[in-house]
Design a protein around this motif. Structure first.
Motif, PDB file in Angstrom:
ATOM      1  N   THR A 100       0.843  -1.195   0.000  1.00 64.16           N
ATOM      2  CA  THR A 100       0.000   0.000   0.000  1.00 64.16           C
ATOM      3  C   THR A 100       0.877   1.243   0.000  1.00 64.16           C
ATOM      4  N   ARG A 101       0.529   2.183  -0.882  1.00 59.30           N
ATOM      5  CA  ARG A 101       1.207   3.478  -0.909  1.00 59.30           C
ATOM      6  C   ARG A 101       0.183   4.519  -1.337  1.00 59.30           C
ATOM      7  N   GLY A 102      -0.170   5.413  -0.415  1.00 57.18           N
ATOM      8  CA  GLY A 102      -1.223   6.384  -0.695  1.00 57.18           C
ATOM      9  C   GLY A 102      -2.532   5.675  -0.981  1.00 57.18           C
ATOM     10  N   ASN A 103      -3.130   5.955  -2.165  1.00 56.29           N
ATOM     11  CA  ASN A 103      -4.380   5.312  -2.554  1.00 56.29           C
ATOM     12  C   ASN A 103      -4.164   4.075  -3.423  1.00 56.29           C
ATOM     13  N   LEU A 104      -2.912   3.705  -3.634  1.00 57.24           N
ATOM     14  CA  LEU A 104      -2.590   2.569  -4.493  1.00 57.24           C
ATOM     15  C   LEU A 104      -2.305   1.328  -3.656  1.00 57.24           C
ATOM     16  N   ASN A 411       5.570   9.156   2.442  1.00 51.20           N
ATOM     17  CA  ASN A 411       5.273   8.601   1.114  1.00 51.20           C
ATOM     18  C   ASN A 411       5.954   7.251   0.886  1.00 51.20           C
ATOM     19  N   LEU A 412       6.090   6.457   1.962  1.00 53.93           N
ATOM     20  CA  LEU A 412       6.713   5.141   1.862  1.00 53.93           C
ATOM     21  C   LEU A 412       5.654   4.059   1.651  1.00 53.93           C
ATOM     22  N   VAL A 413       6.113   2.821   1.579  1.00 54.00           N
ATOM     23  CA  VAL A 413       5.239   1.681   1.284  1.00 54.00           C
ATOM     24  C   VAL A 413       5.035   0.852   2.547  1.00 54.00           C
ATOM     25  N   LYS A 414       3.800   0.445   2.782  1.00 49.63           N
ATOM     26  CA  LYS A 414       3.505  -0.471   3.889  1.00 49.63           C
ATOM     27  C   LYS A 414       3.207  -1.856   3.318  1.00 49.63           C
ATOM     28  N   GLU A 415       3.930  -2.845   3.820  1.00 49.35           N
ATOM     29  CA  GLU A 415       3.708  -4.237   3.427  1.00 49.35           C
ATOM     30  C   GLU A 415       2.897  -4.940   4.510  1.00 49.35           C
ATOM     31  N   GLN A 416       1.874  -5.648   4.102  1.00 53.14           N
ATOM     32  CA  GLN A 416       1.136  -6.520   5.005  1.00 53.14           C
ATOM     33  C   GLN A 416       1.185  -7.923   4.426  1.00 53.14           C
TER      34      GLN A 416
END
Length: 437
Positions: A100-104, A411-416
């Motif tokens: 997930t990054r922002g709305n993407l 503005n980084l990426v979250k991994e689940q």
């Protein structure tokens, strides 16, 4: 004599089945992760953990034998000295990742062969072990877009590959309470990365940097465990393990090229090679690591433990470059409960129930933001039925891990992620000398 022949045939068939599984998993193994954070350092570090230890949050440094069943704990080779039966463990892993990054957002699924390990007693006080398992994996593909005046510029990042670890270890027990051990490890594999700059117009001259490192070399790890009794039934174990900061040889291939794309967006053959290094000699430095652990258990009933780990990644380099890595540390807490390991009336009481938590500050820092990882795990050890009077004991270990890495800040990426680990373990009396009257 017939009984011995039947046992030998069964063992040969078992080994053949293992080889078929390994070949099958190996043939299917391709990209084993989809993580933009695997771009840094050596990729995602996997850890030397079998499913039964991952289920307990990753505790292993002070874990030896649990409920009388032998497990191969290559994270601390001192534990080999507790092995009194021939033990084989083979498994595979699979997982889903949501980025997930922002709305993407984007999801992916990967699976791979995870490990093959063997251990056997050498003397009454010692045992050896050898096997192969992943050391790290690399897999990502993403794009960032910027504007230069009125021109749209795309930065493309791709990577694939990973490192594997084959090991040979030995553990020895002094007296009744002290165990020491060591592993000789062979690290090998390929790390391939690509970075391209493309202008969003037909016929524009684009640039690409391709880098490949073929790694092969030796490293060493070591460990110690000491246990003592508290009361009649409770055993406390203290453990330490670590690995050296070894330098491993690698062969580097690097190409800087210019290319264009056609009207359909397909990449044309490179127009020019600006720079190239083919099979250049280089090196990779692994980090110095330390693991500390404590475990408390009542034999054949329960175990709880905690681990603390730290690694000196700030001193690590690839082709002489550190990539801005920082020192990492982490902690795990977990345990196992077996209601009645020898119950004849209830199968549910003979199952191992495992639970764990883990937290890590990884070696990655982006925009002054530490990348952290946290997760929870749940697992089971399912004993399989054996023939009456048989000498072989089997268990299926299944683990589920749920967690996340990274953040949406800056503005980084979250991994689940949700990871599944499956292992099959055999305990048997191979290589025993039989007396014939």
């Amino acid at each position: 004599m017939k009984l011995l022949q039947i046992k030998m045939y069964r063992r040969i068939n078992y080994i053949a089945a293992i080889l078929v599984l390994v070949c099958g998993f190996g043939a299917q193994a391709q990209v084993t992760t989809s993580s933009p954070y695997s771009r840094y350092g050596l990729g995602n570090i996997k850890g030397s953990l079998l499913p039964q230890f991952r289920a307990m949050g990753g505790i292993s440094t002070a874990v030896g034998k649990v409920t009388g069943f032998n497990n191969i704990n290559m994270q601390n080779p001192a534990s080999y000295a507790s092995i009194n039966l021939t033990t084989i463990d083979i498994g595979m892993s699979a997982g889903t990742t949501n980025l997930t990054r922002g709305n993407l957002s984007e999801s992916s699924f990967n699976s791979t062969f995870s490990h093959l390990a063997f251990a056997a007693p050498v003397t009454r006080r010692s045992a050896l072990s050898f096997g192969i398992l992943p050391y790290s994996d690399l897999g990502y593909s993403y794009k960032s877009t910027t504007k230069v005046d009125t021109t749209t510029v795309n930065q493309l990042y791709e990577g694939e590959g990973g490192l594997s670890k084959a090991y040979l270890g030995y553990g020895y027990r002094f007296g009744d309470h002290l165990r020491i051990g060591g592993n000789l490890e062979y690290i090998f594999g390929n790390l391939q990365t690509t970075r391209a700059t493309e202008f969003q117009s037909v016929g524009a001259l684009n640039a690409k940097l391709q880098n490949k490192n073929s790694v092969a070399g030796l490293n060493y790890s070591y460990g110690i465990q000491y246990d003592f009794n508290v009361g009649k039934k409770t055993l406390v174990t203290l453990g330490y393990s670590g690995s050296t900061s070894g330098k491993i040889n690698s062969t580097q291939s690097f190409f800087a090229t210019q290319y264009t794309r056609d009207q359909d967006g397909n990449e044309n053959t490179a127009i020019d090679t600006l720079s190239s290094i083919n099979n250049g000699k280089s090196s990779l430095t692994l980090p110095l690591t330390h693991n500390f652990g404590i475990a408390i258990q009542e034999n054949d009933k329960w175990l709880i433990g905690a681990d603390f780990r730290m690694s000196k990644w700030s001193k690590t380099s690839i082709n002489g470059v550190n990539q801005g890595l920082q020192d990492s540390w982490g902690a795990s807490l977990g345990g196992q409960l077996t209601p009645d390991a020898y119950s004849y009336n209830s199968y549910l009481k003979r199952i191992d129930y495992r639970l764990g938590l883990n937290y890590d500050k990884t070696y990655i820092q982006i925009n002054n933001q530490d990348i952290k990882q946290m997760g929870a795990s749940l697992g089971f050890g399912f004993p399989l039925p054996t023939a009456t009077g048989g000498t072989a004991f089997y268990k299926i270990n299944f683990t589920t891990e749920v967690g996340q890495r990274g953040t949406l800040n800056n503005n980084l990426v979250k991994e689940q992620y949700i990871n599944f680990h499956l292992g099959f373990t055999l305990n048997d009396t191979w290589f025993r000398k039989y007396r014939v009257d």
